[in-house]
Structures are given as structure tokens and as C-alpha cells.
Design an enzyme around this catalytic site. Structure first.
Site, mmCIF file in Angstrom:
data_model
loop_
_atom_site.group_PDB
_atom_site.id
_atom_site.type_symbol
_atom_site.label_atom_id
_atom_site.label_comp_id
_atom_site.label_asym_id
_atom_site.label_seq_id
_atom_site.Cartn_x
_atom_site.Cartn_y
_atom_site.Cartn_z
ATOM 1 N N ASP A 35 9.029 54.938 50.781
ATOM 2 C CA ASP A 35 9.203 53.356 50.682
ATOM 3 C C ASP A 35 8.450 53.160 49.329
ATOM 4 O OD1 ASP A 35 8.697 50.671 50.696
ATOM 5 O OD2 ASP A 35 7.944 50.460 52.526
ATOM 6 N N LYS A 52 8.789 44.504 43.714
ATOM 7 C CA LYS A 52 7.248 44.908 43.152
ATOM 8 C C LYS A 52 7.448 45.564 41.685
ATOM 9 C CE LYS A 52 6.541 44.103 47.682
ATOM 10 N NZ LYS A 52 7.591 43.554 48.698
HETATM 11 N N1 F0G Z 1 7.723 47.958 51.773
HETATM 12 C C1 F0G Z 1 6.538 47.471 51.235
HETATM 13 C C2 F0G Z 1 5.379 48.758 51.156
HETATM 14 C C3 F0G Z 1 6.234 46.142 50.965
HETATM 15 O O1 F0G Z 1 5.029 45.959 50.595
HETATM 16 C C4 F0G Z 1 7.165 45.297 51.337
HETATM 17 C C5 F0G Z 1 7.136 43.790 51.253
HETATM 18 C C6 F0G Z 1 8.535 45.706 51.897
HETATM 19 C C7 F0G Z 1 8.544 47.032 51.984
HETATM 20 C C8 F0G Z 1 9.725 44.842 52.162
HETATM 21 O O2 F0G Z 1 10.181 44.434 50.958
HETATM 22 O O3 F0G Z 1 9.629 41.849 50.778
HETATM 23 O O4 F0G Z 1 11.448 43.003 49.335
HETATM 24 O O5 F0G Z 1 11.828 42.827 51.906
HETATM 25 N N2 F0G Z 1 6.053 43.480 50.677
HETATM 26 C C9 F0G Z 1 5.772 42.238 50.337
HETATM 27 C C10 F0G Z 1 4.100 42.050 50.322
HETATM 28 C C11 F0G Z 1 6.317 41.036 51.311
HETATM 29 O O6 F0G Z 1 3.753 40.755 50.253
HETATM 30 O O7 F0G Z 1 3.394 42.826 50.478
HETATM 31 P P1 F0G Z 1 10.753 42.876 50.768
#
Ligand code: F0G
Length: 458
Positions: free
Chosen positions: A215, A258
Site C-alpha cells: 500500500d 499523498k
Molecule cells: N492507504 C493508506 C495508507 C491511506 O492512508 C489511505 C488514505 C488510503 C489507502 C486510501 O486512499 O483516500 O485515496 O482512497 N488515507 C487518507 C488519510 C484518507 O487521511 O490518511 P484514498
């Protein structure tokens, strides 16, 4: 004399933000049912809710926006992105999606079925959600050190090899379609995973015939930590560290919001042709044709550039230094924060900050609300509310860590903003003894409740 830290960019465009009064914020948060997700962005002064899709793009990325090719199939922008993803990951196949969870949805549709077990290092909530939605089980194999915010460990996102092997031995291996390594590990505090650990996990998985997926939402930040903290990578280029990391796996999903340095987008990259073929059908059903998958051409172009910018050393050094600065400043004030400071966020330890609030009254949520009321800063609860209920017993799950995350958007706020945040926390910390009660939930959704739950003061 060593010169102080300063950003490796200058500001070309500004976006005004409104500094509200405490009275206004008290009214607004009540109207928002005490859920910070319900606030309007104009009601927030410094928005640290997430580092996801909230960063600033560069001049070169904006130039790509103008060059966007919006053809339905085979656009130039897709080709640029396809080339960039394959160049960085060295995986054979690439599928664009509209964001990270969409990548999970598409890939897991092809790989996860009822009764499957997916070990990993503290799966992110959407990852876990997509596993549990398919009646699979996510097993957390993160090292124990990650759950004590006071212990210093350079790679708190590491997978415990004993825990992982136990999962392999105690289950029918055919029910484990893959393991997932989250880099950096968001749920454990933005903590990195070492290359040594990735290598060892990969070796073990190979011997059991289990594929490794990343991930990769914050993989560039993870590679920066590898360079800084693992001796043999000190002189290596970040992009080469990334390529080596990906070489120990079989594929990845990524939220491009990110380390893609864009506002929207997701990536699937993998080596297995038959999984790719199954996944593209799901992509067409859920996301869009295989050369855009929910992204517009202009966004794919900006992402192709952003992926490389996120791997530049100067960018990463500035990014991580800013987050560390905020964390260290707070630690200096005595505010209990997760140590070491993570890559994208500073995590407040609510169990240590406000032990006076009963844990059934959502300590971390209460602290996040207080920070908003006092200073207009929006963070997010990463504790009992996020941990949701056990899918079988429906009881609240109380996680080992009860945190408030202050995630720093990339290239967005200045040093002075960080000073403001630290000072606000000191103010709250100094009067923490007065915090006696928290909140109760008045309404919640059956899954991923934290986004929409409603609360009232106890
Ligand atoms: N994996 C990780 C490690 C994440 O931090 C996130 C999203 C996702 C998958 C999902 O991705 O939002 O593009 O659908 N994290 C955001 C956060 C929402 O605020 O940490 P996404």
C-alpha cells in the site's frame, strides 16, 4: 554556522484563510454534531484533517494540466503516466483509478474472496474495509514497539516476522491471497518500514508462495526514512531505493493523493498478467476505461510529474523536516506525541494527554474537538471511533493507541503555521486537568462510522 531550515520553493499564488473567533467555532462544531468532518472548510483556520489530496502542485504540474489530453482511450496523458509508473515501480502492468480505495476495490475484487486472510502492518481503514466487506480478515502483524508511543524505534511500521509466520502456519495457506505492507504505516503513526524488514518479509512470503503487495500511498516518504536511517542506503538515490523496495513485491495499490502530489488519483501496478486481466474488467465496471480509470487526462499528466517530484531529495527533506519540527516543538512543551515523529503527521497520544476523560467517552475525539474550539485547527481522531465495532459482536473495539492525527498537507503551510499549532497545543496541554468528560455517539453508520458519526457532549 549551519543555516536554518527553509523551504526549497517560493509561493506564486495564495489562498486566504479565515481566522474565526472561539465563539463562532463553538457554535459551528455544535452544528456539525461534534464531527470535524462535518465542518465547512471556511470554518477551519489550519486544516490538518488529512495530507490526502490537500497539497499544492508545482508550476510544472500545472503546466501539465494545460497539456491534458482528454481522449476517452489511449490519451497522451495516460501514456505519460503509464511510463512514469512503470519506470518507478518496474511492474509490468498499470491501471489508473480515481483514488486509493478505488484501487483497493478493483484489485481486491480480483484477489480477495470470503474466508481469506490478509496479514499486514496495521492496514489502513479503507484497506481493512475492502477486505472485511468481502468477508475476509485483516490480521495485524506490526511489531509490538509500534503500540508504545514512548519507545524509540527507527522503523515502527515493521512487520513482526514471528507474528507473520504464525499466521502462515496456523492457517490454510491457500486462504492467504497476499500480504500487504503499508509504507509508511499510517495507522501506526506514519511510521516507516525498513528495507531490511521488507526484504525479510518478502523472503518469507516467497518460501510460503504468498505474494507481497504494497500500500504505497506514502512510499516516497518511506524511502526517505530508509535513506536517513539505514546505513547502506545513505548514498543511494531515493528513486533507486523505491525501485529496490518494489522489487521485493509483486504489486501495489496507491492513493496518488499523498506521494503522487496531486489532488485526486489512484494507481494499481502489478506483475501478474492473469490478475491484471481480471482486474481491468472490474476497473471498467467501477472506475472507467483502462486508460483513465476515473481520472481526467489533465490529472494523469499532473500525476506523472508529481510522482517524480515526490522522489526528489530536497522536496522530501523539506517535507519531513517540517513535520519533525512541529512534533519536536510539541514534545519540548511536554505534549505527549508518538515517537519518533512520523512522516506525514504528528500524532497526539490522547491516553496520556487526557486520561481524565473515560475511554468510553472517546478521548481522542474530545481532544480533537478541543483543539478546533481553542485554535481553529482541524485534526482527526485515530482511535476508538475510527476502530469501529467488531463486525461479529458489534462491540466497540478499543485500540491500543488512542490518537489525534495532525496531518500536514504537502507544500501548503509555512513555518509560522507550525509555530501556531504548537502554541495552541501547549495552551490546551497546560489546562488538561480540567478535561473530565467526553462525548457519546448519537448516530453512526454500520461501517466506516468515523466519517459521518454524530456526537453529543456527555
Ligand atoms: N492507504 C493508506 C495508507 C491511506 O492512508 C489511505 C488514505 C488510503 C489507502 C486510501 O486512499 O483516500 O485515496 O482512497 N488515507 C487518507 C488519510 C484518507 O487521511 O490518511 P484514498
Amino acid at each position: 554556522m549551519t543555516l536554518p531550515y527553509a523551504e526549497p520553493y517560493r509561493i506564486k499564488m495564495v489562498e486566504p484563510i479565515y481566522q474565526s473567533t472561539k465563539e463562532e467555532r463553538q457554535k459551528w462544531i455544535k452544528e456539525a454534531e461534534y464531527n470535524l468532518f462535518n465542518l465547512k472548510s471556511d470554518q477551519v483556520y489550519i486544516d490538518l484533517l488529512t495530507d490526502s489530496g490537500t497539497g499544492a502542485m508545482s508550476d510544472k504540474q500545472w503546466a501539465e494540466v494545460m497539456l491534458g489530453d482528454e481522449s476517452y482511450a489511449g490519451s497522451r496523458s495516460f501514456q505519460k503516466l503509464d511510463k512514469a509508473v512503470k519506470d518507478i515501480t518496474r511492474y509490468n502492468y498499470f491501471i489508473p483509478t480515481h483514488q486509493g480505495r478505488a484501487a483497493e476495490n478493483v484489485l481486491f475484487s480480483a484477489m480477495v474472496k470470503e474466508g481469506d486472510i490478509i496479514p499486514g502492518n496495521s492496514h489502513f481503514d479503507t484497506t481493512k474495509g475492502h477486505i472485511e466487506f468481502r468477508k475476509g480478515k485483516a490480521i495485524d502483524c506490526t511489531i509490538d514497539e509500534a503500540f508504545d508511543t514512548d519507545i524509540y524505534h527507527p522503523f515502527k511500521g515493521n512487520i513482526d516476522l514471528v507474528k507473520l509466520e504464525t499466521v502462515f502456519k496456523e492457517n490454510d495457506i491457500s486462504t492467504i491471497p497476499f500480504i500487504i505492507i503499508t509504507v509508511t504505516c499510517n495507522t501506526a503513526g506514519g511510521q516507516p518500514v525498513s528495507m531490511e524488514n521488507i526484504k525479510a518479509v518478502s523472503r518469507m512470503c516467497k518460501s510460503y508462495g504468498v505474494p507481497v503487495l504494497f500500500d504505497a500511498a506514502r512510499y516516497a516518504e518511506n524511502c526517505y526514512f530508509i535513506k536517513e536511517r539505514e546505513e547502506e542506503y545513505r548514498t543511494k538515490e531515493i528513486i533507486d531505493i523505491a525501485r529496490e523496495m518494489y522489487s521485493y513485491g509483486d504489486g501495489m495499490t496507491m492513493s496518488s493523493k499523498k506521494d503522487g502530489l496531486v489532488n485526486m488519483g489512484g494507481i494499481i501496478a502489478l506483475n501478474d498478467e492473469s490478475i491484471y486481466r481480471t482486474a481491468i474488467t472490474f476497473n471498467i465496471m467501477y472506475e472507467g476505461f483502462i486508460t483513465y480509470g476515473g481520472m481526467s487526462g489533465r490529472d494523469m499528466g499532473a500525476l506523472a510529474v508529481g510522482l517524480y517530484e515526490a522522489l526528489e531529495y530536497d522536496y522530501l527533506a523539506s517535507r519531513i523536516t517540517q513535520v519533525q519540527y512541529l512534533g519536536e516543538k510539541m514534545a519540548e512543551f511536554g505534549v505527549p506525541v508518538q515517537k519518533p515523529i512520523g512522516g506525514h503527521a504528528v500524532y497526539l497520544d490522547a491516553n496520556k494527554f487526557v486520561p481524565t476523560i473515560p475511554k468510553e467517552e472517546y478521548r481522542a475525539q474530545a481532544l480533537a474537538i478541543e483543539l478546533y474550539i481553542v485554535a481553529g485547527i482541524r485534526g482527526v481522531e485515530i482511535g476508538t471511533v475510527l476502530a469501529d465495532r467488531d463486525p461479529i459482536t458489534r462491540e466497540n473495539r478499543y485500540p491500543a493507541l488512542e490518537l489525534v492525527r495532525l496531518a500536514i498537507p504537502r507544500r501548503t503551510y509555512t513555518h509560522n503555521h507550525m509555530e501556531y499549532v504548537a502554541a495552541a497545543l501547549k495552551t490546551i496541554f497546560d489546562s488538561r486537568d480540567q478535561a473530565k468528560s467526553g462525548y457519546r455517539i448519537t448516530w453512526e453508520a454500520p461501517i466506516m462510522r468515523h466519517f459521518t458519526a454524530q456526537f453529543e457532549k456527555v
